[in-house]
Write an enzyme that holds these catalytic residues in place. Sequence first.
Site, PDB file in Angstrom:
ATOM      1  N   ASP A 193      -5.572   5.665  -9.966  1.00  0.00           N
ATOM      2  CA  ASP A 193      -4.151   5.880  -9.857  1.00  0.00           C
ATOM      3  C   ASP A 193      -4.132   7.059  -9.613  1.00  0.00           C
ATOM      4  O   ASP A 193      -4.331   8.200  -9.863  1.00  0.00           O
ATOM      5  CB  ASP A 193      -3.957   5.614 -11.431  1.00  0.00           C
ATOM      6  CG  ASP A 193      -2.333   6.202 -11.746  1.00  0.00           C
ATOM      7  OD1 ASP A 193      -1.542   5.366 -11.188  1.00  0.00           O
ATOM      8  OD2 ASP A 193      -2.226   7.176 -12.363  1.00  0.00           O
ATOM      9  N   GLU A 233      -4.773   3.240  -4.909  1.00  0.00           N
ATOM     10  CA  GLU A 233      -3.474   2.974  -4.983  1.00  0.00           C
ATOM     11  C   GLU A 233      -2.822   4.115  -4.333  1.00  0.00           C
ATOM     12  O   GLU A 233      -2.741   5.268  -4.848  1.00  0.00           O
ATOM     13  CB  GLU A 233      -3.028   2.734  -6.360  1.00  0.00           C
ATOM     14  CG  GLU A 233      -1.653   2.441  -6.511  1.00  0.00           C
ATOM     15  CD  GLU A 233      -0.898   3.714  -7.521  1.00  0.00           C
ATOM     16  OE1 GLU A 233       0.333   3.584  -7.698  1.00  0.00           O
ATOM     17  OE2 GLU A 233      -1.440   4.736  -7.643  1.00  0.00           O
TER      18      GLU A 233
END
Length: 503
Positions: A193, A233
């Site tokens: 993330d 991501e």
Amino acid sequence: MKNQVQLITYVDRLGGGNIAQLQALLRGPLQGLFGGVHLLPFYHPIDGSDAGFDPIDHTQVDARLGDWGSVAALTQDVDVMADVIVNHMSNRSPQFLEYSAKGASSAYAGLFLTMDAVFPNGATERDLLAVYRPRPGVPFTVVTLANGERKLLWTTFTPQQIDIDVQHPQGRAYLSGILRTLADAGIRMVRLDAVGYAIKKAGANCFMMPETFAFIDAFAAEAKGLGIEVLVEIHSYYRRQIEIAERVDWVYDFALPPLVLHGLFFGTAKPLKHWIAIRPNNALTVLDTHDGIGVIDIGADAADRAGSPGLVPPEELDRLVEMIHDKSGGQSRQATGAAASNLDLYQVNCTYYDALGRDDAAYLAARAIQFWLPGVPQVYYTGLLAGHNDMDLLARSGVGRDINRHHYTSAEIDADLQRPVVQALCSLIRLRNTHPAFQGSFEVLPADDHLLHLQWRAEDGAGLAHVARLAVDLSLRSARISVSVAGVAGLRELSLDGSAFSI
């Protein structure tokens, strides 16, 4: 990673329960739908300032959801993906509280990134303006520590999310400990993330630099040594996404959600076909996630708008955003940009179903395109249930992305699973999971610009051809599926009109 559809969900927002209850749901009404589940942050606590993305303890399961034994039990049924929140941790973490109390004498003094750690000689206005920002303002928060010291701490996202110095020995040890904990619980996939912001460098934009790639390479190698695949991501210019895909196991196809909307709104498959021709195939295809619908992913390069155009012209991108607002009855406008806190400048906050004006046929056509493209499809929990915007939750929290983060009760799940559009989507998922053609080769068949014809074909050991063909008319916002059926000559056509089907 299995070549089957995955579910993305918060544990507590799909039935309001814990990990064991989610497992029961997957064994019950959702049985056979998903080969994997991406559990959005389930760490202590799940209800911080950013829905779990600001963990106090990244190695502890929130007790309200279960424990590491619960996670390990779930991995026996499905592949489980977990988040490694690389860039930051909570200002309520034990590490930060000790640093706050002791300052430079703390064992964690090097764990948290200060402004002067990156700019030891100070920063000019030009230096600060060069830093790429996903949100307005500078990436710093003035903090008075418990020992009385005042610090400028690097906070990329919110003041409660303190950035980690991932290059410091303390930062490396912290992240390595998280990987080992996840591996011990049987998790074999992690999503990094906000990793694009993890490395900071004076005089640079501090986003996806060569040093960032080097960090991702090292982290992925460490994960691989523990038997863990890595998903990166990144919301960014589409060509950068292609470059990233060459360096990692998996990336998201974040260009797909806005391109499918563009195709259905403008009645043309031309930009979508261009993207299909150049996109990376080691991608997880999505239409919706816990974040908003990205527009940066198909727009011009923010750093070089004149020389690096997007997948669609700027005026069409602007019109696309306005059409989402119109289709959602203005609800997405209330949740997007300066209208809501915790904003991201590059996303429109709306459920995908509402972004399409609750048009069942268009929604199923969009899902079919997602499932037909090479890669592994992921379906967000609100998307699985063709969910509506949660305006009550948005009003209570004031957080834009909460419009697409509804808390479903068991009764709501049962009711939504009976809706024709949801039953048709479940049938489509089962088809994608089980039809042998999807293990073969993919091609885009010739068609006019308003048509998208996609085909998978596989030969089995007996010389039989397995075929799965999708024909979408973007101007009519409708789709037809034709598939081979064992023991039956020719192809069987399946309806995508909102009714369930089986083969």
